[in-house]
Motif scaffolding. Structure first.
Motif, mmCIF file in Angstrom:
data_model
loop_
_atom_site.group_PDB
_atom_site.id
_atom_site.type_symbol
_atom_site.label_atom_id
_atom_site.label_comp_id
_atom_site.label_asym_id
_atom_site.label_seq_id
_atom_site.Cartn_x
_atom_site.Cartn_y
_atom_site.Cartn_z
ATOM 1 N N PHE A 59 -24.892 -1.615 10.696
ATOM 2 C CA PHE A 59 -23.623 -1.873 11.385
ATOM 3 C C PHE A 59 -22.438 -1.809 10.411
ATOM 4 O O PHE A 59 -21.455 -1.123 10.652
ATOM 5 C CB PHE A 59 -23.710 -3.247 12.057
ATOM 6 C CG PHE A 59 -22.475 -3.667 12.787
ATOM 7 C CD1 PHE A 59 -22.197 -3.194 14.060
ATOM 8 C CD2 PHE A 59 -21.599 -4.577 12.211
ATOM 9 C CE1 PHE A 59 -21.064 -3.603 14.743
ATOM 10 C CE2 PHE A 59 -20.462 -4.994 12.882
ATOM 11 C CZ PHE A 59 -20.198 -4.504 14.159
ATOM 12 N N LYS A 60 -22.566 -2.498 9.291
ATOM 13 C CA LYS A 60 -21.489 -2.530 8.300
ATOM 14 C C LYS A 60 -21.285 -1.178 7.621
ATOM 15 O O LYS A 60 -20.154 -0.801 7.308
ATOM 16 C CB LYS A 60 -21.761 -3.614 7.257
ATOM 17 C CG LYS A 60 -21.582 -5.017 7.809
ATOM 18 C CD LYS A 60 -21.837 -6.061 6.741
ATOM 19 C CE LYS A 60 -21.555 -7.453 7.270
ATOM 20 N NZ LYS A 60 -21.759 -8.471 6.222
ATOM 21 N N ALA A 63 -19.309 0.934 9.978
ATOM 22 C CA ALA A 63 -17.915 0.464 9.977
ATOM 23 C C ALA A 63 -17.186 0.959 8.733
ATOM 24 O O ALA A 63 -16.028 1.377 8.808
ATOM 25 C CB ALA A 63 -17.874 -1.060 10.055
ATOM 26 N N ILE A 90 -22.397 -11.413 15.160
ATOM 27 C CA ILE A 90 -21.004 -11.129 14.793
ATOM 28 C C ILE A 90 -20.317 -10.196 15.788
ATOM 29 O O ILE A 90 -19.099 -10.102 15.798
ATOM 30 C CB ILE A 90 -20.881 -10.566 13.359
ATOM 31 C CG1 ILE A 90 -21.547 -9.204 13.252
ATOM 32 C CG2 ILE A 90 -21.427 -11.523 12.337
ATOM 33 C CD1 ILE A 90 -21.154 -8.469 12.001
ATOM 34 N N CYS A 91 -21.096 -9.512 16.606
ATOM 35 C CA CYS A 91 -20.528 -8.575 17.582
ATOM 36 C C CYS A 91 -21.348 -8.643 18.879
ATOM 37 O O CYS A 91 -22.147 -7.747 19.160
ATOM 38 C CB CYS A 91 -20.530 -7.165 16.995
ATOM 39 S SG CYS A 91 -19.642 -5.982 18.011
ATOM 40 N N ASP A 93 -20.754 -8.064 21.907
ATOM 41 C CA ASP A 93 -20.555 -7.006 22.902
ATOM 42 C C ASP A 93 -21.045 -5.642 22.423
ATOM 43 O O ASP A 93 -20.766 -4.628 23.067
ATOM 44 C CB ASP A 93 -19.070 -6.910 23.269
ATOM 45 C CG ASP A 93 -18.581 -8.166 23.960
ATOM 46 O OD1 ASP A 93 -19.383 -8.826 24.637
ATOM 47 O OD2 ASP A 93 -17.386 -8.487 23.804
ATOM 48 N N GLN A 94 -21.769 -5.608 21.332
ATOM 49 C CA GLN A 94 -22.250 -4.352 20.765
ATOM 50 C C GLN A 94 -23.093 -3.580 21.782
ATOM 51 O O GLN A 94 -23.933 -4.166 22.458
ATOM 52 C CB GLN A 94 -23.089 -4.636 19.509
ATOM 53 C CG GLN A 94 -23.714 -3.424 18.876
ATOM 54 C CD GLN A 94 -22.678 -2.403 18.458
ATOM 55 O OE1 GLN A 94 -21.723 -2.719 17.766
ATOM 56 N NE2 GLN A 94 -22.864 -1.163 18.853
#
Length: 109
Positions: A59-60, A63, A90-91, A93-94
């Protein structure tokens, strides 16, 4: 991938029906995941890609590519993977998929 050298090769040998343009891994290049993603996209002239990942590192890394390059990487979460919950923490709604078939069907719509 951030896997060791030989890991992807072994998987592809097992999954012969998959077609692959190319891959990069930390074990092969010695580079961090975000750099491997950016380099693979540049080498194939990809400006928009979808990345199916299962960890916060995935994910990071996506980003980072989005913020630091001209490449647009849309991250999709594989909830069957190792670190899915850390991404959802941390997300929440991913975009996520519970199995590979559902993800593939979504892409082919």
């Amino acid at each position: 991938s951030n896997c060791q050298e030989g890991y992807i090769e072994n998987f592809l040998n097992y999954a012969k029906e998959l077609s692959l343009v190319g891959f990069k891994s930390h074990g092969h290049t010695g580079l961090p995941k975000h750099q491997n993603i950016a380099d693979l996209c540049r080498e194939n002239d990809w400006n928009k890609v979808v990345y199916l990942g299962d960890t916060l590192s995935d994910f990071k890394s996506c980003a980072w590519v989005n913020q630091e390059t001209e490449i647009c990487v849309k991250f999709h979460l594989a909830t069957w993977g190792f670190g899915a919950q850390s991404v959802l923490d941390i997300c929440p709604d991913q975009v996520r998929f519970s199995n590979f078939r559902n993800w593939w069907d979504h892409l082919c719509q």
